[in-house]
Design a protein around this motif. Structure first.
Motif, PDB file in Angstrom:
ATOM      1  N   HIS A 165       1.478   4.982  -2.182  1.00 55.91           N
ATOM      2  CA  HIS A 165       1.074   5.959  -3.213  1.00 55.91           C
ATOM      3  C   HIS A 165       2.332   6.667  -3.693  1.00 55.91           C
ATOM      4  O   HIS A 165       2.893   7.497  -2.984  1.00 55.91           O
ATOM      5  N   HIS A 178       0.851  -1.203   0.000  1.00 55.91           N
ATOM      6  CA  HIS A 178       0.000   0.000   0.000  1.00 55.91           C
ATOM      7  C   HIS A 178       0.885   1.250   0.000  1.00 55.91           C
ATOM      8  O   HIS A 178       1.201   1.825   1.048  1.00 55.91           O
ATOM      9  N   ASP A 183       0.674   2.625   3.842  1.00 59.18           N
ATOM     10  CA  ASP A 183      -0.212   3.632   3.254  1.00 59.18           C
ATOM     11  C   ASP A 183       0.552   4.952   3.097  1.00 59.18           C
ATOM     12  O   ASP A 183       0.042   6.018   3.419  1.00 59.18           O
ATOM     13  N   LYS A 200      -8.669  -1.215  -6.817  1.00 56.11           N
ATOM     14  CA  LYS A 200      -9.033  -0.435  -5.639  1.00 56.11           C
ATOM     15  C   LYS A 200     -10.253   0.420  -5.920  1.00 56.11           C
ATOM     16  O   LYS A 200     -10.381   1.004  -6.999  1.00 56.11           O
ATOM     17  N   HIS A 260      -6.412  -0.372   5.305  1.00 54.18           N
ATOM     18  CA  HIS A 260      -6.160   0.479   6.483  1.00 54.18           C
ATOM     19  C   HIS A 260      -7.294   0.492   7.513  1.00 54.18           C
ATOM     20  O   HIS A 260      -7.907   1.527   7.773  1.00 54.18           O
TER      21      HIS A 260
HETATM   22 ZN   LIG Z   1      -3.899   4.647   0.663  1.00 60.33          ZN
END
Ligand SMILES: [Zn+2]
Length: 490
Positions: free
Chosen positions: A99, A97, A344, A183, A271
């Protein structure tokens, strides 16, 4: 579009494409008896093998672990590397996870900086999220732009696709081009180009995922129960926390469970921050629903009471709840009901974090932590008396299994030679300005964390070594990875 040496061809769904390129995994231990220089024997007084930390000699040949041998196995001319007693050799970490925001928002982060941060944090495989880059990874064309943006990677990189309203009915194209799953959001994502699915669209997506045998990963917050929106909420953390209550999470998780049950599609809740949501997922699993859960270090580490006013580096969605929720998440990490701890990593510029001059309602939501995720969760685990052996699978085989990345996360013959040397008792104070992240912004700034990564090997090549004047060696042995397509059992 440039032709990339590391870029795999589009993946036909019927073809078995593995992360291992052509070499088939060897299941047995080979003798360490090839010509000098043909391999590397790593002797360690502490290595994590078969779930236990003990002495071992790890034979690396090419990009694979060829064997795990007794530490006192006599040398035979193979090059050797001896690991000091203060270090534990661990399998390279997997973070499913992340970005990276590249292409399109490289001022937030980019592949060069993100992959360096990952390697310095012991992460040897990431799976990149489909949003915050421009374009988002919602079409095969956008996926190709992603691959081009990576270039020749430092570590292994895979991709999630995005399920937005306009990609529904076309998810097979993403699957066939090698995403690990898709996602979706049930609430606004924070960027206009990645709209959420409404309940009917979400149901249609789950039906489509079931038909395609495609994993659906979901940001689960119910927009009807979020009270903040994009309006000012002030400089204290508490009103922001109250604007995203646990019931928003449990309501959305109930929807994901119901659709996974109805369709038979495999779903993964991203998450998880609420203990009640974990209980619902555990109960659904016990009932045969195909659903899994992950959490993030910030939910395991921080307490809202300690978040200073205007410290918007702590803003993320769902929010950090602390207290009983944090205890509950830890129980589920230990039990395995939470299968993965992932960063994340959701970076941004200072300008976006300062929007509204420290107003928690207006600032960008996202915590940058790729380089720190493992030492943060290890520091918190250690404080609770949880062992490294118990924690490690949540950072290795857990995220690998949820995404379907094979031959990583374990020190065993046949696995990729992704190895890290980790000093579990060494403390370092986080200085955001000295991290490899593109922007010097992280909620962990100033924290004293246990655990320092001294060396990172990817596919048999050392990419990071703190013994060097420049810890980055210049090697770029990473690959762009795609899922192994399994033939259903007869
Ligand atoms: Zn995320």
């Amino acid at each position: 579009m440039p032709l990339l040496p590391a870029s795999p061809p589009p993946v036909p769904h019927s073809g078995a494409v593995s992360t291992s390129a052509d070499s088939a995994p060897t299941a047995s231990t080979e003798p360490a008896s090839t010509a000098p220089g043909a391999g590397l024997l790593i002797r360690a007084s502490r290595a994590l093998v078969d779930g236990r930390i003990g002495p071992a000699a790890i034979l690396v040949r090419g990009d694979r672990i060829a064997g795990v041998l007794p530490v006192d196995t006599p040398g035979d001319g193979t090059a050797e590397h001896v690991v000091g007693p203060d270090l534990v050799v661990l399998p390279g970490l997997v973070d499913s996870h992340v970005h990276v925001n590249d292409p399109g928002r490289t001022d937030w982060e980019g592949f060069p900086t993100a992959l360096r941060a990952a390697a310095a944090g012991g992460v040897t495989t990431i799976v990149d999220m489909p949003l915050n880059s421009i374009p988002p990874t919602t079409t095969p064309e956008a996926l190709e732009l992603k691959r081009a943006a990576v270039g020749v990677p430092l570590i292994d990189v895979g991709f999630w696709g995005g399920a937005i309203p306009s990609s529904l009915g076309k998810l097979d194209a993403l699957r066939d081009n090698g995403v690990f799953g898709v996602k979706s959001f049930l609430s606004p994502s924070g960027v206009d180009e990645f709209p959420a699915l409404d309940p009917d669209q979400f149901a249609a997506m789950m039906t489509e995922c079931a038909r395609l045998d495609l994993l659906a990963i979901v940001h689960a917050e119910d927009p009807e129960l979020l009270t903040g929106g994009d309006r000012p909420l002030g400089h204290h953390y508490r009103p922001f926390l109250n604007s995203r209550p646990p019931v928003a999470e449990t309501s959305a998780v109930a929807r994901v469970i119901a659709e996974a049950r109805r369709t038979g599609a495999r779903a993964h809740v991203l998450h998880v921050s609420s203990g009640d949501a974990v209980d619902m997922i555990r109960a659904a699993r016990a009932d045969g629903v195909r659903i899994t859960a992950e959490t993030c270090p910030h939910y395991l580490f921080f307490d809202p009471a300690d978040i200073p006013d205007s410290a918007t580096v702590f803003k993320c969605c769902p929010p950090i709840r602390g207290g009983d929720d944090r205890d509950h998440l830890w129980e589920a990490v230990v039990s395995g009901d939470i299968m993965a701890i992932v960063s994340d990593h959701s970076p941004s510029t200072r300008e976006l974090k300062d929007r509204g001059d420290g107003d928690f309602g207006l600032a960008w939501g996202g915590i940058a932590s790729l380089q720190l995720a493992f030492s943060a969760s290890w520091t918190a685990a250690r404080g609770r008396g949880i062992s490294l052996e118990t924690l490690l699978p949540r950072h290795t085989t857990g995220p690998a299994d949820l995404a379907g990345v094979v031959d990583v996360g374990e020190i065993r013959a046949g696995a990729l030679a992704n190895l890290i040397e980790f000093a579990p008792d060494e403390v370092h104070r986080v200085d955001a300005a000295r991290l490899e992240h593109r922007n010097p912004l992280t909620a962990y700034n100033g924290e004293d964390l246990y655990g320092v990564v001294h060396r990172t090997m990817v596919r048999g090549e050392v990419v990071y070594d703190t013994a060097g004047a420049d810890p980055f060696t210049g090697a770029h042995p990473g690959r762009l990875i795609t899922p192994v397509v399994r033939t259903p059992a007869a």
